[in-house]
Each structure stands twice: as structure tokens, then as C-alpha cells.
Design a protein around this motif. Structure first.
Motif, PDB file in Angstrom:
ATOM      1  N   LEU A   1       0.826  -1.209   0.000  1.00 43.88           N
ATOM      2  CA  LEU A   1       0.000   0.000   0.000  1.00 43.88           C
ATOM      3  C   LEU A   1       0.857   1.254   0.000  1.00 43.88           C
ATOM      4  CD1 LEU A   1      -2.738  -1.059   2.594  1.00 43.88           C
ATOM      5  CD2 LEU A   1      -2.879  -1.104   0.095  1.00 43.88           C
ATOM      6  N   ALA A   2       1.954   1.215   0.727  1.00 43.44           N
ATOM      7  CA  ALA A   2       2.862   2.365   0.758  1.00 43.44           C
ATOM      8  C   ALA A   2       3.510   2.583  -0.604  1.00 43.44           C
ATOM      9  CB  ALA A   2       3.925   2.162   1.840  1.00 43.44           C
ATOM     10  N   ALA A   3       3.794   1.482  -1.306  1.00 43.90           N
ATOM     11  CA  ALA A   3       4.404   1.607  -2.634  1.00 43.90           C
ATOM     12  C   ALA A   3       3.391   2.090  -3.673  1.00 43.90           C
ATOM     13  CB  ALA A   3       5.008   0.263  -3.038  1.00 43.90           C
TER      14      ALA A   3
ATOM     15  N   LEU B   1      -4.951   6.602   1.025  1.00 47.95           N
ATOM     16  CA  LEU B   1      -4.040   5.474   1.222  1.00 47.95           C
ATOM     17  C   LEU B   1      -3.082   5.666   2.396  1.00 47.95           C
ATOM     18  CD1 LEU B   1      -3.147   4.453  -2.449  1.00 47.95           C
ATOM     19  CD2 LEU B   1      -4.679   3.298  -0.833  1.00 47.95           C
ATOM     20  N   PRO B   2      -2.535   6.860   2.661  1.00 45.84           N
ATOM     21  CA  PRO B   2      -1.625   6.991   3.825  1.00 45.84           C
ATOM     22  C   PRO B   2      -2.270   6.599   5.143  1.00 45.84           C
ATOM     23  CG  PRO B   2      -1.378   8.866   2.372  1.00 45.84           C
ATOM     24  CD  PRO B   2      -2.560   8.097   1.872  1.00 45.84           C
ATOM     25  N   LEU B   3      -3.548   6.904   5.336  1.00 44.14           N
ATOM     26  CA  LEU B   3      -4.219   6.489   6.560  1.00 44.14           C
ATOM     27  C   LEU B   3      -4.331   4.973   6.644  1.00 44.14           C
ATOM     28  CD1 LEU B   3      -7.090   9.139   6.747  1.00 44.14           C
ATOM     29  CD2 LEU B   3      -4.933   9.114   8.018  1.00 44.14           C
ATOM     30  N   LEU B   4      -4.576   4.344   5.492  1.00 44.81           N
ATOM     31  CA  LEU B   4      -4.679   2.890   5.483  1.00 44.81           C
ATOM     32  C   LEU B   4      -3.317   2.236   5.738  1.00 44.81           C
ATOM     33  CD1 LEU B   4      -6.905   0.791   5.056  1.00 44.81           C
ATOM     34  CD2 LEU B   4      -6.248   0.693   2.638  1.00 44.81           C
TER      35      LEU B   4
ATOM     36  N   PRO C   1      -5.043   4.944  15.268  1.00 49.52           N
ATOM     37  CA  PRO C   1      -4.824   5.987  16.280  1.00 49.52           C
ATOM     38  C   PRO C   1      -5.391   7.345  15.899  1.00 49.52           C
ATOM     39  CG  PRO C   1      -2.862   5.764  14.961  1.00 49.52           C
ATOM     40  CD  PRO C   1      -3.871   4.804  14.393  1.00 49.52           C
ATOM     41  N   TYR C   2      -6.174   7.436  14.800  1.00 48.76           N
ATOM     42  CA  TYR C   2      -6.557   8.755  14.254  1.00 48.76           C
ATOM     43  C   TYR C   2      -7.933   9.237  14.718  1.00 48.76           C
ATOM     44  CZ  TYR C   2      -2.859   7.116  11.162  1.00 48.76           C
ATOM     45  OH  TYR C   2      -1.681   6.581  10.669  1.00 48.76           O
ATOM     46  N   GLY C   3      -8.608   8.462  15.490  1.00 45.19           N
ATOM     47  CA  GLY C   3      -9.895   8.904  16.021  1.00 45.19           C
ATOM     48  C   GLY C   3     -11.085   8.423  15.202  1.00 45.19           C
ATOM     49  N   ARG C   4     -12.258   8.667  15.790  1.00 45.87           N
ATOM     50  CA  ARG C   4     -13.502   8.188  15.190  1.00 45.87           C
ATOM     51  C   ARG C   4     -13.878   8.958  13.924  1.00 45.87           C
ATOM     52  NH1 ARG C   4     -19.362   8.500  18.282  1.00 45.87           N
ATOM     53  NH2 ARG C   4     -20.616   7.589  16.580  1.00 45.87           N
TER      54      ARG C   4
END
Length: 489
Positions: A19-21, A65-68, A79-82
Motif C-alpha cells: 500500500l505504501a508503494a 491510502l496513507p491512513l490505510l 490511532p486517528y480517532g472516530r
């Protein structure tokens, strides 16, 4: 409560490098295609407008994608909240189905442009495409809105998990919604894409003006689009709903081995969707116009003469297109009138052939008309007739004799047979025979009325009366001699 078959997070944690790639190529490809479309596109048609919106969906999807990646990075945790959990699921769903719908719109546009070029040209205008794009966005946001309700942040076994579907308590409500998304947002668009591209391939491969190389290019473009759709969107919806269905089963009905495979395939299909987001800019934006260029006929190494002419005429055609569209509207209103005038127009040549040439006759009559013009101007408007003048002179005399004529009319009706006598007076004997009865009646009446008439009545040749006795025959002959016209000497 722990899942019956344990935690499947280990496989998800192994996917974070992939996913990062995928994030940089997805963002760069969609951003480059957007800049290419905005800076180098001179005229916008239906395909380019749909491609622009497709690139927007790809850009927004790649931003999630960065959040995933952070979520899958071991140990798996959100860790990013509801709020961001709900927004990430909403952006993922809306841009996923937005991309599917805009890919389908591009397929329909290519189908109309290749299979029905004349019918579709000028009928689908840019404002129609913009309205349709707005409608697609409204539809996408509407069908993705339930994810804001069902997506929840829940702590399971000390791990904060962002449910992309729904929590176990609401999974029974979410599953029908997921099936409807699969039918409306995946299966139906895939069938439309398959039908459109099949007809495009049929028309292109039946075109005798295209060489095999051009047909092969069209086949590759169309085939690549269908393969990407079939191997990314279809597997994702299939394994996603299978995974949801196995979660609805009880602990006794579950096969943990099958459940693990289904869950792993669902995660792999999500990676395939991300790969599709990276390749769509190249396929539908950068190479979108290649489908048109492939349909142009080329001979040898140089451009075909028709292509050179088309390149020169294209700017002029763009300027004349609004005028042609206005004329098209007028032309659609004229056929009924034209059909009524057509028989008259067909009869005019026949009538013209039957008519004599007018120009020579007119040239001959022109000098005569010029000579008669001064005479006509000197004449009075209404010249009195000679008969009218004579009638006006005799009118007083006729009025004076009118009473006498009314008195003599009955007598004329009685003696009308006798008035025809001059016509046959050439024969005295015939006249005498006809007048004999009349003379006898007149003689008897005269004897009764006047005593003198008993002695006879005579009329001399010169009109003097005589007292000599005369029988009826002699009297009739004498009368006939008087009425007989005199012969010329």
C-alpha cells in the motif's frame, strides 16, 4: 469479544509495504494526468470531461491510502480517532464507485463515437455532459452516505479497529446494503462496459480501411480496460460480500480455514483496486484519444491524404459547428414544408416547357406599346357610344307613344296571323282564298251594323271609295291588290 477463528490481522499487517508503494504512483499519475488535461486540452468533449472527473476520484482515493498504510502498519491499530475513521471509509467508498461510474460513462461515449458517429455528433453537448457528471457525483455521495453511519471505531482485544463495513451488532443491516452496492455499483456497470466495447470491437474489425496494426491497437486498449475492470472491481465485491456473509454465520457453522482464505482474498482484491487507480490515468486520460487516432486510415509510412485534409479542416469545423447546429434545427422544421412543395416543383419544369417564349413577343410589342401610349393618354376615360346618343334622342318620342302602343298590343295579338301576309303576298290567289272567310264575316257584320254596307263597299285602285255593288270574292281580290307590295318598274 474475540472472533471465533481468531484474529486475521497478521495478513493485513503484511500488506502495508504494498500500500505504501502504491500511494506515490497513484497520486503522481492522477496529478500528472490532471495537469496534462487542463493545460494541453484545447477543446473539451464528453470523453475528456468524464476523464477529468475520473482523475478527481483517483486523486481523492489515493489521498486516503496513507491512513490505510498507518492502520496496517504492525501492530495493527487506528490511532486517528472516530471522525477520520468514518471519513476514510466514506472517501474510499465514494471515490471507488465514482471511478466505476465515470469509467462506464467513458465507455458509453466511446461506443457512441465509434458505432454511431453521425447520430451522436452534435446531439450530446458539453452542458449535457456536465449535468450528467454532476448527477453521477450526487448519486455517488448518496449511495456512500450510509458508510458514515455503519463505520465505527471499536476496541477489540486491546486493539482499536476501524470497521470498514459494520460492527458485528449491525452487520445484519449492513449486508443487504453491501449486496445492493455490488449489483448497482459493479455488476451493472461491468455489463454496460462489456456490451459497449464488444460493439466497438465489432465495428473496428469490420472496417476495411483499417490495417491489422490499427485494429490490434484498438483491441489492446479495449481489452486492457475490460481486464482491469474484471480483475479489480469484480473480485473486490465478490470476496467482500463473501467475507461479510461468513461473519454472519455462527461459530459452529464456520470453517476457519475457508474463512481465512476468504478474508485474505478480500484484502488482496483491495490491493488490486489500488493498482487500478494507478493505471486508470494512463489508460483513460493519456491514451484516451488514441482510440480515435487508431480509427484513422493510414497507408504506408506517411499520413494518409484524408488525414492531412482533416487536420486542416478541423479548426474550421470547430468554428462552424454552432452554425451547423442551428441550421440542423431549422432543417428539422423544413421537411414538412419541403414535402408539400416538392410536387409543385416537379410540375414547374413541365409547365415551363409548354409555355411559349415570352421575351421575343415582348420585344416585338414594345415599340407598338410606346406608340399607342400617347394616343391612349389623350383619349377620354369613357368614350360615349353612338347607339347611346341615338337612344337618348328617341327616348322622349318613345315615352309619348307608350300609351298608344299599350292600346294597340291586344289588337296586334289578334291580327298577328294576318301580319304575316306580305311574306306570301306574291301569290294573289292564295291570299284571296285565305281572306275569303274573313271577308264574308266582315261583310255580314257590316251589313248588320251599317245599312249603307248592304249596297256593297268598293275601294278603287287609287284609294277612292265607290258605291258599286261587289260580292265577297271581288272585295277580297280588291283588298289583296291593295296590300300587295308594288314591284319595281
Amino acid at each position: 469479544m474475540a472472533p471465533p477463528c481468531g484474529n486475521f490481522s497478521t495478513f493485513q499487517e503484511s500488506l502495508w509495504p504494498i500500500l505504501a508503494a502504491q500511494f506515490p504512483p497513484a497520486l503522481l499519475a492522477n496529478g500528472w494526468a490532471l495537469s496534462h488535461l487542463l493545460t494541453r486540452r484545447r477543446s473539451w468533449h464528453g470523453g475528456s470531461i468524464f476523464s477529468f472527473h475520473l482523475l478527481l476520484t483517483g486523486t481523492f482515493y489515493s489521498l486516503s491510502l496513507p491512513l490505510l498504510v498507518g492502520y496496517y502498519y504492525p501492530p495493527k491499530d487506528w490511532p486517528y480517532g472516530r471522525v477520520l475513521c468514518k471519513l476514510e471509509r466514506f472517501f474510499f467508498t465514494s471515490n471507488l464507485y465514482g471511478g466505476i461510474f465515470f469509467v462506464t460513462s467513458i465507455s458509453i461515449t466511446r461506443f457512441l463515437g465509434v458505432v454511431y458517429p453521425l447520430r451522436s455528433h452534435g446531439r450530446i453537448q458539453t452542458r449535457h455532459v456536465h449535468l450528467l457528471s454532476l448527477g453521477i457525483w450526487v448519486l455517488v455521495l448518496g449511495i456512500s452516505a450510509p458508510t458514515l453511519i455503519y463505520s465505527q471505531l471499536e476496541e477489540v482485544g486491546g486493539v482499536r479497529e476501524c470497521w470498514g463495513s459494520a460492527t458485528p451488532g449491525k452487520l445484519g443491516e449492513f449486508y443487504p446494503y453491501s449486496l445492493s452496492l455490488a449489483g448497482v455499483g459493479c455488476v451493472l456497470p461491468f455489463l454496460i462496459n462489456l456490451s459497449c466495447y464488444s460493439l466497438v470491437i465489432r465495428v473496428v474489425f469490420r472496417n476495411p480501411r483499417l490495417d491489422p496494426r490499427e485494429k490490434h491497437k484498438v483491441g489492446m486498449l479495449v481489452g486492457t480496460g475490460l481486464v482491469l475492470f474484471a480483475f479489480s472491481y469484480l473480485p473486490y465485491h465478490l470476496f467482500r460480500n463473501l467475507n461479510l456473509g461468513r461473519r454472519l454465520l455462527g461459530a459452529q457453522e464456520l470453517d476457519c480455514g475457508v474463512s481465512k482464505v476468504i478474508h485474505s482474498m478480500a484484502q488482496v482484491s483491495k490491493v488490486l483496486v489500488n493498482l487500478n487507480i494507478c493505471l486508470q490515468p494512463l489508460l483513460y486520460a493519456a491514451l484516451g484519444d488514441k482510440l480515435r487516432s487508431c480509427c484513422r486510415s493510414r497507408r504506408g509510412n506517411g499520413p494518409h491524404q484524408g488525414e492531412v485534409v482533416a487536420q486542416e479542416v478541423y479548426p474550421v469545423a470547430q468554428e462552424l459547428l454552432p452554425v451547423a447546429q442551428d441550421q440542423d434545427v431549422v432543417a428539422q422544421e423544413l421537411p414538412p414544408v419541403a414535402q408539400e412543395l416538392l410536387p409543385m416543383a416537379q410540375e414547374l419544369p413541365m409547365v415551363a416547357q409548354e409555355l411559349p417564349p415570352v421575351a421575343p413577343v415582348a420585344q416585338e410589342l414594345l415599340p407598338v406599346a410606346q406608340e399607342l401610349l400617347p394616343v391612349a393618354q389623350e383619349l377620354p376615360l369613357v368614350a360615349p357610344r353612338q347607339d347611346d346618343v341615338v337612344a337618348q334622342d328617341h327616348l322622349p318620342v318613345a315615352q309619348e307613344h307608350l300609351p298608344l302602343a299599350q292600346e294597340l298590343y291586344p289588337v296586334d295579338q289578334e291580327i298577328h296571323p294576318v301580319a304575316q301576309l306580305p311574306l306570301v303576298a306574291q301569290d294573289p290567289d292564295v291570299v284571296a282564298q285565305e281572306l275569303l272567310p274573313v271577308a264574308q264575316e266582315v261583310h255580314s257584320v257590316a251589313q248588320e251594323i251599317h245599312p249603307v254596307s248592304r249596297g256593297g263597299l268598293g275601294v278603287s285602285r287609287d284609294g277612292a271609295s265607290t258605291t258599286a255593288p261587289m260580292d265577297s270574292v271581288g272585295w277580297a281580290k280588291t283588298l289583296n291588290h291593295q296590300v300587295q307590295p308594288s314591284k319595281p318598274a
